[in-house]
Write an enzyme that holds these catalytic residues in place. Structure first.
Site, short mmCIF file in Angstrom:
data_model
loop_
_atom_site.label_atom_id
_atom_site.label_comp_id
_atom_site.label_asym_id
_atom_site.label_seq_id
_atom_site.Cartn_x
_atom_site.Cartn_y
_atom_site.Cartn_z
N ILE A 99 2.14 -12.93 -7.56
CA ILE A 99 3.49 -12.47 -7.89
C ILE A 99 4.02 -13.15 -9.15
CG2 ILE A 99 4.57 -14.16 -6.33
CD1 ILE A 99 6.71 -12.05 -5.74
N LEU A 126 2.62 -3.31 -8.46
CA LEU A 126 3.41 -3.69 -7.28
C LEU A 126 3.68 -5.19 -7.30
CD1 LEU A 126 1.71 -1.58 -4.46
CD2 LEU A 126 3.71 -1.01 -5.83
N GLU A 127 4.82 -5.56 -6.75
CA GLU A 127 5.28 -6.94 -6.81
C GLU A 127 4.31 -7.93 -6.19
OE1 GLU A 127 9.04 -9.51 -5.05
OE2 GLU A 127 9.35 -7.41 -5.58
N GLY A 128 3.54 -7.50 -5.21
CA GLY A 128 2.63 -8.40 -4.53
C GLY A 128 1.46 -8.87 -5.38
N GLY A 129 1.36 -8.39 -6.62
CA GLY A 129 0.29 -8.83 -7.50
C GLY A 129 -0.78 -7.78 -7.73
#
Length: 262
Positions: free
Chosen positions: A81, A48-51
């Site tokens: 990210i 996921l983009e949030g890390g």
């Protein structure tokens, strides 16, 4: 989740292979990725983009944002990210997974504005990480409802580059790998002809005709020489999907509801 979303989610989940890495967006991409992992690809790694690396969302508790703590359920690693996109740039992500507001015959995507860019009639969420995903991941899957306003001859704004004007245009622009590989809709599975890079119909959803797909598309589609029919979602797939989304498992199956966009 309605019947169209179920058809798209199941069809998209079947494209994800085991022992691969998928960079999934929130919404249908994450649901499809999670369904694939639970059903047939247990070693699929969801990013996921949030890390968040290696998330395994809990059934009935799917996150609505990459910044929610529940988006990190079962994760193997938390990072930032910047690190996520660095990994994408280095070629570690097999799949990117995007939604669209508009898409054209060469897979160029608009999620920025509808209308004249300087005076738009509608402002959309913008790129977020979508431009990076389609530019850097080894291939990108697209999922969207099939209707003329989405499948357009020319997007109002190129938020995320597909094959640009077709042929070798993407490579000549410096995007030397990747690009959209499949578009999954409630009517069909589409891919891109290898030489022209123009969108073509690869398979039809259950009970859908080619004429219905063409009517719902705002440009001329190519058709694969071996046009196939997608299998209907199985009882197991629907049960797993509805468990994930926290819905009743005894609703009417998706194939009993019309899949024609109006």
């Amino acid at each position: 989740m309605n019947a169209k979303d179920e058809l798209m989610t199941v069809a998209a989940s079947r494209l994800l292979r085991d022992d691969r890495v998928v960079f999934a967006g929130i919404g249908l991409p994450l649901v499809a990725s999670t369904l694939a992992k639970r059903h047939r690809a247990p070693n699929l790694t969801i990013i996921l983009e949030g890390g968040i690396i290696g998330t395994t969302p809990h059934p009935g508790m799917l996150p609505s944002s990459t910044n929610e703590l529940r988006a990190a359920a079962g994760a193997a690693m938390f990072t930032g990210i910047t690190d996520i996109f660095l990994l994408a740039q280095r070629g570690f992500f097999d799949y990117g997974f995007l939604g669209v507001a508009q898409i054209d015959p060469y897979g160029n995507i608009n999620t920025s504005v509808i209308g004249e860019p300087t005076r738009p009639t509608v402002r959309l969420p913008g790129s977020g990480g979508a431009n990076d995903i389609i530019s850097l991941c080894n291939e990108t899957l697209v999922v969207t409802t099939h209707e003329p306003r989405r499948f357009v001859e020319r997007v109002d704004f190129v938020t995320s580059p597909g094959y640009l004007t077709g042929g070798a245009a993407r490579v000549e622009a410096g995007l030397v790998y990747g690009g959209p590989s499949h578009v999954v809709t409630d009517l069909a599975l589409l891919d891109f002809e290898p030489t022209s890079k123009r969108m073509r119909v690869r398979a039809l959803q259950p009970d859908v005709t080619l004429d219905e797909v063409r009517t719902a598309t705002g440009f001329d589609l190519l058709v694969h020489d071996e046009l196939a029919q997608l299998p209907a979602p199985s009882a197991t797939e629907l049960a797993m999907l509805r468990e994930l989304t926290g819905e009743s498992a005894d609703r009417e199956p998706a194939t009993q509801v019309s899949t024609v966009s109006r």
